[in-house]
Write an enzyme that holds these catalytic residues in place. Structure first.
Site, mmCIF file in Angstrom:
data_model
loop_
_atom_site.group_PDB
_atom_site.id
_atom_site.type_symbol
_atom_site.label_atom_id
_atom_site.label_comp_id
_atom_site.label_asym_id
_atom_site.label_seq_id
_atom_site.Cartn_x
_atom_site.Cartn_y
_atom_site.Cartn_z
ATOM 1 N N HIS A 181 109.902 3.572 30.526
ATOM 2 C CA HIS A 181 109.375 4.706 31.296
ATOM 3 C C HIS A 181 109.832 6.035 31.643
ATOM 4 O O HIS A 181 109.912 7.082 31.149
ATOM 5 C CB HIS A 181 108.318 4.931 32.494
ATOM 6 N N ASP A 209 103.290 10.076 34.952
ATOM 7 C CA ASP A 209 102.943 9.596 33.996
ATOM 8 C C ASP A 209 101.776 8.413 34.623
ATOM 9 O O ASP A 209 101.058 9.257 35.185
ATOM 10 C CB ASP A 209 103.642 8.101 35.344
ATOM 11 N N GLN A 216 120.671 -0.288 21.864
ATOM 12 C CA GLN A 216 119.582 -0.849 20.797
ATOM 13 C C GLN A 216 119.166 0.192 19.724
ATOM 14 O O GLN A 216 119.131 -0.226 18.668
ATOM 15 C CB GLN A 216 117.733 -1.129 21.675
ATOM 16 N N HIS A 220 109.533 -7.573 22.571
ATOM 17 C CA HIS A 220 108.177 -8.258 22.388
ATOM 18 C C HIS A 220 107.275 -6.976 22.251
ATOM 19 O O HIS A 220 106.616 -6.923 23.687
ATOM 20 C CB HIS A 220 108.394 -8.683 24.022
ATOM 21 N N TRP A 266 105.757 -0.561 24.024
ATOM 22 C CA TRP A 266 105.641 0.901 22.645
ATOM 23 C C TRP A 266 107.485 1.331 22.143
ATOM 24 O O TRP A 266 107.147 1.479 21.413
ATOM 25 C CB TRP A 266 104.770 1.857 23.574
ATOM 26 N N ASN A 267 108.293 1.599 23.319
ATOM 27 C CA ASN A 267 109.508 2.377 22.903
ATOM 28 C C ASN A 267 110.205 1.974 22.182
ATOM 29 O O ASN A 267 110.643 2.043 21.103
ATOM 30 C CB ASN A 267 110.700 2.671 24.225
ATOM 31 N N SER A 268 110.374 0.357 21.871
ATOM 32 C CA SER A 268 110.429 -0.782 21.535
ATOM 33 C C SER A 268 110.495 -0.128 19.640
ATOM 34 O O SER A 268 110.438 -0.391 18.463
ATOM 35 C CB SER A 268 111.150 -2.207 21.749
ATOM 36 N N GLU A 322 110.961 3.134 17.860
ATOM 37 C CA GLU A 322 112.263 2.854 17.487
ATOM 38 C C GLU A 322 112.872 1.474 16.056
ATOM 39 O O GLU A 322 113.522 2.354 15.464
ATOM 40 C CB GLU A 322 113.314 2.429 18.878
ATOM 41 N N GLU A 376 100.366 -3.626 27.568
ATOM 42 C CA GLU A 376 99.558 -3.823 26.138
ATOM 43 C C GLU A 376 99.857 -3.760 24.929
ATOM 44 O O GLU A 376 99.758 -4.039 23.988
ATOM 45 C CB GLU A 376 99.335 -2.029 26.553
ATOM 46 N N GLN A 377 101.764 -4.982 25.614
ATOM 47 C CA GLN A 377 102.343 -5.289 23.882
ATOM 48 C C GLN A 377 101.233 -6.245 23.180
ATOM 49 O O GLN A 377 101.473 -5.959 21.823
ATOM 50 C CB GLN A 377 103.033 -6.518 24.663
HETATM 51 N N1 UDP Z 1 115.968 -0.893 25.772
HETATM 52 C C1 UDP Z 1 117.309 -0.629 25.264
HETATM 53 N N2 UDP Z 1 118.793 -1.755 25.472
HETATM 54 C C2 UDP Z 1 119.014 -2.428 25.885
HETATM 55 C C3 UDP Z 1 117.214 -3.305 26.230
HETATM 56 C C4 UDP Z 1 116.141 -2.366 26.320
HETATM 57 O O1 UDP Z 1 118.174 -0.030 24.951
HETATM 58 O O2 UDP Z 1 119.083 -4.357 26.184
HETATM 59 C C5 UDP Z 1 115.959 0.511 25.636
HETATM 60 C C6 UDP Z 1 114.777 -0.136 24.771
HETATM 61 O O3 UDP Z 1 115.389 1.075 24.073
HETATM 62 C C7 UDP Z 1 114.035 0.544 24.672
HETATM 63 C C8 UDP Z 1 113.428 0.958 26.241
HETATM 64 O O4 UDP Z 1 114.796 0.194 26.887
HETATM 65 O O5 UDP Z 1 113.882 2.143 25.239
HETATM 66 C C9 UDP Z 1 112.799 -0.386 26.315
HETATM 67 O O6 UDP Z 1 110.992 0.161 26.522
HETATM 68 P P1 UDP Z 1 109.825 -0.845 25.811
HETATM 69 O O7 UDP Z 1 108.801 0.056 25.688
HETATM 70 O O8 UDP Z 1 109.978 -1.298 24.122
HETATM 71 O O9 UDP Z 1 109.593 -1.881 26.758
HETATM 72 P P2 UDP Z 1 109.683 -2.441 28.647
HETATM 73 O O10 UDP Z 1 111.030 -2.780 29.218
HETATM 74 O O11 UDP Z 1 108.840 -1.176 28.787
HETATM 75 O O12 UDP Z 1 109.067 -3.493 28.753
#
Ligand code: UDP
Length: 480
Positions: free
Chosen positions: A20, A123, A352, A367, A370-372, A375, A391-392
């Site tokens: 977040h 949020d 990442q 996993h 949503w951010n991953s 990206e 919500e994956q």
């Molecule tokens: N991330 C990163 N390096 C890592 C692990 C995660 O930069 O080793 C970043 C990734 O690029 C993303 C965020 O952490 O922006 C993870 O958000 P996501 O919504 O994918 O998963 P969450 O951590 O919320 O389960």
């Protein structure tokens, strides 16, 4: 536009977890670029992430302010210093963590009185902010951090409860109303959706109710990615929403991209140099976000599966420091030696976005956070989907069935942090399928096209840029 528009002031209040915080920094930069003053509200131990990221940014950092308020760990029954979800010792502490966030209401309202922002973007988990903002006549916007698709899926499930009509946890049911004939099983749903009596169910329900009463929702997505669901969300579910993503694209240079979230545990340059020695699309990147914590037995299966796939890889293993560096029994004997030159293990935090954007990376085992997910789409990288929690499982459906850019590893069970257990041969099969052959090429071509659309969406005049302008103009017109 010029600096005369400076007067619009937005409070941004992210939930205290890296998934977040990271998009919030991006969102703050976007607002600042549009001549808006932004104040990010956070807690003392989370503030340094923001300071570091803002320091690196070339984008109008003087318009971004960071305001820390004390996080009441002790009052809420949390261990000291537990200000981020990734330091919560176990799921049992979740209610205490949320209780602590609720206790932020008084100091937050004090800030509203002192600074009188024109708008609060908070949020989705901070349901109480809707009422706090209303007290002072300030519009509250929700930042949900998830896709249109999963917001729609969740709402359809809450409305129609079709999961109640199946006789077992493994029998698929259709999500009624949702475009695309999407099916899930009860085992893939979080417990709070099936049993509304749990403390977490109460938190989620309050969040959803507050979302309905808020002025609107900002979505980290772009229209071209999920048109049907963006339309459904607005027209069928009647929500006011602006899509302003992919937010990560606002990071333009290496320094900004390298400093997202925590500081990388591995020298980012070393990692990129290693990738430079590889052929295009020849390395699979494996990472499960900021909170998933697989048990050792699962890590062993991943190691075996990667070796059996015969693909080159970068694998991020999120071992917490308390596990100690010496307790690495999860690695098969001599694994790293055998994999030298072929596979790289990063323990801790990886840069990442930089890795995904390297041309040597051909697929991402994820996993489905949503951010991953976004990206990977921005980088034009296809995915092996391994949903765990949150919500994956919905994101997996979007990637595999709607967009056709992902191959499922076969996770069948929702499980907070740890998820389902997956055997090495399933990992091997999915990795080979996403890396080699005609189907792999087709998926890669599709995701490359989406990557171009994503970039166009955030350019001047693109769909996300236009929605962002519309959002800011609406706030400006209200604040006169
Ligand atoms: N991330 C990163 N390096 C890592 C692990 C995660 O930069 O080793 C970043 C990734 O690029 C993303 C965020 O952490 O922006 C993870 O958000 P996501 O919504 O994918 O998963 P969450 O951590 O919320 O389960």
């Amino acid at each position: 536009m010029g600096d005369e528009h400076h007067t619009l002031h937005i409070f941004v209040f992210p939930f205290l977890a890296h998934g977040h915080l990271i998009p919030t920094i991006d969102m703050a930069k976007l607002f600042a670029e549009k001549y808006v003053k932004v104040t990010i509200i956070t807690t003392p131990l989370n503030a340094p992430f923001f300071f570091k990221a803002i320091e690196k940014t070339k984008i109008c950092s003087n318009r971004i302010h960071i305001q820390a308020i004390e996080f009441p760990c002790q009052e809420a029954g949390l261990p000291g210093g537990c200000e981020n979800l990734d330091s919560v010792p176990s799921f049992d502490f979740f209610p205490s963590f949320f209780k602590a966030t609720r206790l932020l209401q008084v100091p937050f309202e004090q800030l509203l009185i002192e600074q009188r922002p024109n708008c609060v973007v908070a949020d989705i988990f901070f349901s109480w902010v809707t009422d706090s903002a209303a007290k002072f006549g300030i519009p509250r916007i929700v930042f949900s951090g998830v896709s249109f698709f999963s917001s729609c899926a969740l709402e359809c499930m809450r409305l129609y409860k079709s999961f109640e009509n199946v006789s077992s946890d493994s029998e698929p049911f259709l999500i009624p109303g949702l475009p695309g004939e999407i099916k899930l099983t009860r085992a893939q749903l979080p417990p709070h959706l099936k049993n509304e009596e749990t403390p977490f169910a109460k938190i989620i329900n309050e969040a959803r109710e507050a979302e309905k009463r808020s002025y609107g929702v900002l979505i980290n997505s772009f229209y071209e990615l999920e048109k049907d669901y963006a339309d459904y969300y607005r027209k069928e579910l009647g929500r006011k929403a602006w899509h302003i993503g992919p937010l990560s694209l606002c990071n333009r240079d290496i320094g900004e991209k390298a400093l997202r979230g925590k500081e990388a545990s591995f020298d980012g340059h070393e990692c990129l140099k290693w990738l430079d020695t590889k052929e295009p699309n020849s390395v699979v990147y494996v990472c499960f976000g900021s909170t998933t914590n697989f048990p050792d037995s699962q890590l062993t299966e991943i190691a075996k599966g990667l070796e059996a796939s015969e693909q080159q890889f970068i694998w991020v293993v999120r071992k917490s420091e308390k596990d100690g560096k010496d307790s690495e029994e999860w690695l098969p004997e001599g694994f790293e030696r055998k994999m030298e030159g072929k596979g790289l293990i990063i323990r801790g935090w990886a840069p990442q976005v930089l890795i995904l954007e390297h041309e040597a990376v051909g697929a991402f085992v994820t996993h489905c956070g949503w951010n991953s997910t976004l990206e990977a789409i921005c980088a034009g990288v296809s995915l092996v989907t391994w949903p765990v929690a949150a919500e994956q499982f919905y994101n997996e459906k979007l990637l595999t069935e709607v967009l056709g850019i992902g191959v499922p590893v076969g996770a069948k069970k929702w499980g907070m942090f740890e998820g389902d257990s997956i055997k090495w041969d399933a990992v091997e099969k999915a990795v080979k399928r996403i890396m080699i052959g005609e189907e792999a090429n087709e998926m890669r071509n599709k995701v490359k096209l989406l990557s171009q659309l994503a970039r166009r969406a955030v350019e001047e005049g693109g769909s996300s840029d236009s929605d962002l302008n519309a959002f800011i103009e609406e706030l400006r017109s209200m604040s006169h």
